[in-house]
Motif scaffolding. Structure first.
Motif, PDB file in Angstrom:
ATOM      1  N   PHE A  65      13.033   7.063   7.867  1.00 29.21           N
ATOM      2  CA  PHE A  65      13.298   5.704   7.404  1.00 29.21           C
ATOM      3  C   PHE A  65      14.519   5.076   8.074  1.00 29.21           C
ATOM      4  CE2 PHE A  65      11.278   7.241   3.283  1.00 29.21           C
ATOM      5  CZ  PHE A  65      10.034   6.726   3.628  1.00 29.21           C
ATOM      6  N   SER A  66      15.336   5.881   8.753  1.00 31.55           N
ATOM      7  CA  SER A  66      16.545   5.332   9.370  1.00 31.55           C
ATOM      8  C   SER A  66      16.592   5.593  10.870  1.00 31.55           C
ATOM      9  CB  SER A  66      17.784   5.936   8.700  1.00 31.55           C
ATOM     10  OG  SER A  66      17.789   7.338   8.865  1.00 31.55           O
ATOM     11  N   ASP A  67      15.544   6.171  11.413  1.00 31.66           N
ATOM     12  CA  ASP A  67      15.471   6.474  12.836  1.00 31.66           C
ATOM     13  C   ASP A  67      14.986   5.240  13.597  1.00 31.66           C
ATOM     14  OD1 ASP A  67      15.992   8.357  14.717  1.00 31.66           O
ATOM     15  OD2 ASP A  67      14.109   9.451  14.521  1.00 31.66           O
ATOM     16  N   GLY A  68      14.648   5.379  14.835  1.00 29.63           N
ATOM     17  CA  GLY A  68      14.082   4.289  15.613  1.00 29.63           C
ATOM     18  C   GLY A  68      15.131   3.493  16.348  1.00 29.63           C
ATOM     19  N   PRO A  69      14.666   2.599  17.233  1.00 30.72           N
ATOM     20  CA  PRO A  69      15.599   1.853  18.095  1.00 30.72           C
ATOM     21  C   PRO A  69      16.551   0.916  17.358  1.00 30.72           C
ATOM     22  CG  PRO A  69      13.345   1.073  18.385  1.00 30.72           C
ATOM     23  CD  PRO A  69      13.283   2.279  17.498  1.00 30.72           C
ATOM     24  N   HIS A  70      16.181   0.442  16.178  1.00 29.13           N
ATOM     25  CA  HIS A  70      17.042  -0.490  15.444  1.00 29.13           C
ATOM     26  C   HIS A  70      17.503   0.076  14.104  1.00 29.13           C
ATOM     27  CE1 HIS A  70      16.336  -3.765  18.271  1.00 29.13           C
ATOM     28  NE2 HIS A  70      15.083  -3.356  18.313  1.00 29.13           N
ATOM     29  N   GLY A  71      17.276   1.378  13.895  1.00 31.65           N
ATOM     30  CA  GLY A  71      17.663   2.003  12.634  1.00 31.65           C
ATOM     31  C   GLY A  71      16.803   1.551  11.467  1.00 31.65           C
ATOM     32  N   LEU A  72      15.576   1.075  11.762  1.00 29.73           N
ATOM     33  CA  LEU A  72      14.676   0.569  10.721  1.00 29.73           C
ATOM     34  C   LEU A  72      13.571   1.562  10.380  1.00 29.73           C
ATOM     35  CD1 LEU A  72      14.354  -3.023  12.174  1.00 29.73           C
ATOM     36  CD2 LEU A  72      15.692  -2.321  10.188  1.00 29.73           C
ATOM     37  N   GLY A  73      13.585   2.701  11.011  1.00 28.04           N
ATOM     38  CA  GLY A  73      12.560   3.709  10.773  1.00 28.04           C
ATOM     39  C   GLY A  73      11.811   4.011  12.059  1.00 28.04           C
ATOM     40  N   ASP A  74      11.138   5.129  12.062  1.00 24.89           N
ATOM     41  CA  ASP A  74      10.367   5.565  13.221  1.00 24.89           C
ATOM     42  C   ASP A  74       9.143   4.672  13.387  1.00 24.89           C
ATOM     43  OD1 ASP A  74       9.011   6.879  15.207  1.00 24.89           O
ATOM     44  OD2 ASP A  74       8.568   8.672  14.019  1.00 24.89           O
ATOM     45  N   PRO A  75       9.011   3.957  14.519  1.00 24.71           N
ATOM     46  CA  PRO A  75       7.863   3.070  14.726  1.00 24.71           C
ATOM     47  C   PRO A  75       6.528   3.808  14.732  1.00 24.71           C
ATOM     48  CG  PRO A  75       9.562   2.648  16.362  1.00 24.71           C
ATOM     49  CD  PRO A  75       9.959   3.876  15.611  1.00 24.71           C
ATOM     50  N   GLU A  76       6.542   5.090  15.049  1.00 24.69           N
ATOM     51  CA  GLU A  76       5.290   5.862  15.127  1.00 24.69           C
ATOM     52  C   GLU A  76       4.930   6.537  13.806  1.00 24.69           C
ATOM     53  OE1 GLU A  76       3.574   5.341  17.875  1.00 24.69           O
ATOM     54  OE2 GLU A  76       5.308   4.173  18.542  1.00 24.69           O
ATOM     55  N   ASP A  77       5.784   6.434  12.810  1.00 27.64           N
ATOM     56  CA  ASP A  77       5.516   7.037  11.499  1.00 27.64           C
ATOM     57  C   ASP A  77       4.370   6.295  10.816  1.00 27.64           C
ATOM     58  OD1 ASP A  77       5.727   8.432   9.075  1.00 27.64           O
ATOM     59  OD2 ASP A  77       7.178   6.986   8.300  1.00 27.64           O
ATOM     60  N   ARG A  78       3.335   7.023  10.406  1.00 30.20           N
ATOM     61  CA  ARG A  78       2.172   6.399   9.770  1.00 30.20           C
ATOM     62  C   ARG A  78       2.077   6.741   8.283  1.00 30.20           C
ATOM     63  NH1 ARG A  78      -1.250   3.759  12.565  1.00 30.20           N
ATOM     64  NH2 ARG A  78      -3.067   4.343  11.339  1.00 30.20           N
ATOM     65  N   SER A  79       3.107   7.377   7.744  1.00 30.30           N
ATOM     66  CA  SER A  79       3.092   7.672   6.310  1.00 30.30           C
ATOM     67  C   SER A  79       3.408   6.403   5.533  1.00 30.30           C
ATOM     68  CB  SER A  79       4.099   8.776   5.978  1.00 30.30           C
ATOM     69  OG  SER A  79       5.408   8.342   6.270  1.00 30.30           O
ATOM     70  N   LEU A  80       2.869   6.328   4.324  1.00 36.45           N
ATOM     71  CA  LEU A  80       3.076   5.153   3.481  1.00 36.45           C
ATOM     72  C   LEU A  80       3.841   5.531   2.229  1.00 36.45           C
ATOM     73  CD1 LEU A  80      -0.496   3.656   3.779  1.00 36.45           C
ATOM     74  CD2 LEU A  80       1.579   2.636   4.676  1.00 36.45           C
ATOM     75  N   ARG A  81       4.802   4.701   1.864  1.00 36.51           N
ATOM     76  CA  ARG A  81       5.522   4.913   0.617  1.00 36.51           C
ATOM     77  C   ARG A  81       4.664   4.411  -0.541  1.00 36.51           C
ATOM     78  NH1 ARG A  81      10.311   1.466   0.977  1.00 36.51           N
ATOM     79  NH2 ARG A  81       8.932   0.229   2.274  1.00 36.51           N
ATOM     80  N   LYS A  82       5.014   4.818  -1.739  1.00 39.56           N
ATOM     81  CA  LYS A  82       4.259   4.425  -2.930  1.00 39.56           C
ATOM     82  C   LYS A  82       4.192   2.905  -3.077  1.00 39.56           C
ATOM     83  CE  LYS A  82       3.998   5.285  -7.879  1.00 39.56           C
ATOM     84  NZ  LYS A  82       4.550   5.997  -9.028  1.00 39.56           N
ATOM     85  N   VAL A  83       5.304   2.222  -2.839  1.00 36.03           N
ATOM     86  CA  VAL A  83       5.340   0.767  -2.984  1.00 36.03           C
ATOM     87  C   VAL A  83       4.432   0.094  -1.956  1.00 36.03           C
ATOM     88  CG1 VAL A  83       7.344   0.328  -1.501  1.00 36.03           C
ATOM     89  CG2 VAL A  83       6.844  -1.217  -3.384  1.00 36.03           C
ATOM     90  N   GLU A  84       4.305   0.677  -0.787  1.00 36.23           N
ATOM     91  CA  GLU A  84       3.420   0.110   0.230  1.00 36.23           C
ATOM     92  C   GLU A  84       1.961   0.254  -0.185  1.00 36.23           C
ATOM     93  OE1 GLU A  84       5.967   0.710   4.320  1.00 36.23           O
ATOM     94  OE2 GLU A  84       5.078   2.489   3.408  1.00 36.23           O
ATOM     95  N   VAL A  85       1.611   1.415  -0.723  1.00 36.23           N
ATOM     96  CA  VAL A  85       0.233   1.675  -1.148  1.00 36.23           C
ATOM     97  C   VAL A  85      -0.143   0.844  -2.370  1.00 36.23           C
ATOM     98  CG1 VAL A  85      -1.306   3.444  -2.095  1.00 36.23           C
ATOM     99  CG2 VAL A  85       0.185   4.006  -0.181  1.00 36.23           C
ATOM    100  N   GLU A  86       0.765   0.725  -3.321  1.00 31.03           N
ATOM    101  CA  GLU A  86       0.437   0.088  -4.597  1.00 31.03           C
ATOM    102  C   GLU A  86       0.748  -1.413  -4.649  1.00 31.03           C
ATOM    103  OE1 GLU A  86       2.338   2.334  -7.675  1.00 31.03           O
ATOM    104  OE2 GLU A  86       1.117   4.117  -7.284  1.00 31.03           O
ATOM    105  N   VAL A  87       1.612  -1.912  -3.774  1.00 28.19           N
ATOM    106  CA  VAL A  87       2.007  -3.320  -3.853  1.00 28.19           C
ATOM    107  C   VAL A  87       1.742  -4.072  -2.541  1.00 28.19           C
ATOM    108  CG1 VAL A  87       3.927  -4.910  -4.279  1.00 28.19           C
ATOM    109  CG2 VAL A  87       3.769  -2.792  -5.573  1.00 28.19           C
ATOM    110  N   VAL A  88       2.300  -3.592  -1.457  1.00 26.42           N
ATOM    111  CA  VAL A  88       2.272  -4.341  -0.198  1.00 26.42           C
ATOM    112  C   VAL A  88       0.855  -4.466   0.362  1.00 26.42           C
ATOM    113  CG1 VAL A  88       3.158  -4.439   2.155  1.00 26.42           C
ATOM    114  CG2 VAL A  88       4.639  -3.675   0.316  1.00 26.42           C
ATOM    115  N   ILE A  89       0.128  -3.356   0.453  1.00 25.06           N
ATOM    116  CA  ILE A  89      -1.217  -3.405   1.020  1.00 25.06           C
ATOM    117  C   ILE A  89      -2.174  -4.185   0.122  1.00 25.06           C
ATOM    118  CG2 ILE A  89      -3.203  -2.013   1.733  1.00 25.06           C
ATOM    119  CD1 ILE A  89      -1.110  -0.034   2.906  1.00 25.06           C
ATOM    120  N   PRO A  90      -2.166  -3.990  -1.208  1.00 29.03           N
ATOM    121  CA  PRO A  90      -3.022  -4.839  -2.052  1.00 29.03           C
ATOM    122  C   PRO A  90      -2.705  -6.330  -1.912  1.00 29.03           C
ATOM    123  CG  PRO A  90      -2.372  -2.914  -3.277  1.00 29.03           C
ATOM    124  CD  PRO A  90      -1.594  -2.889  -1.986  1.00 29.03           C
ATOM    125  N   LYS A  91      -1.437  -6.677  -1.736  1.00 29.01           N
ATOM    126  CA  LYS A  91      -1.068  -8.085  -1.544  1.00 29.01           C
ATOM    127  C   LYS A  91      -1.670  -8.610  -0.244  1.00 29.01           C
ATOM    128  CE  LYS A  91       2.836 -11.178  -0.935  1.00 29.01           C
ATOM    129  NZ  LYS A  91       4.219 -11.286  -0.546  1.00 29.01           N
TER     130      LYS A  91
END
Length: 117
Positions: free
Chosen positions: A11-37
């Motif tokens: 979550f803190s890796d990557g070129p801008h410290g925003l997370g690994d761009p290649e990470d395909r795991s989803l957090r609970k909030v992404e699965v339950e809120v962001v994707i349904p939206k």
């Protein structure tokens, strides 16, 4: 020395410290809120266009009485939205789109709404 963080490396890796761009795991909030939206927004703008249009027309024409007069249009809209919301293939398409947007954000540091092509 790298900046200390309490976040896991993915979550803190990557070129801008925003997370690994290649990470395909989803957090609970992404699965339950962001994707349904995202699914609701895409269903309204791409899949249930006629139903949304009919409901909007009815509401504008009925003003205060729309609760009573637009029941059929509302039911048709709900039915269409539920159909797409429960469609696994559509959910997978929306998930992939979200992961692509998130990856792009993590690579560039620029949110989708601001990014220019």
């Amino acid at each position: 020395m790298p900046e200390a963080t309490v976040l896991p490396k993915k979550f803190s890796d990557g070129p801008h410290g925003l997370g690994d761009p290649e990470d395909r795991s989803l957090r609970k909030v992404e699965v339950e809120v962001v994707i349904p939206k995202l699914m609701r927004e895409k269903a309204k703008t791409e899949k249930c266009i006629k139903e949304v249009e009919d409901f909007n027309k009815c509401c504008k024409a009925s003003s205060l009485f729309m609760v009573f007069k637009c029941r059929d249009e509302n039911s048709a809209l709900k039915s269409c939205m539920a159909k797409w919301y429960n469609d696994e293939k559509f959910k997978n398409v929306c998930t992939e789109e979200y992961l692509q947007q998130r990856s792009e954000y993590r690579k560039t540091g620029i949110k989708k709404s601001i990014r220019r092509v």
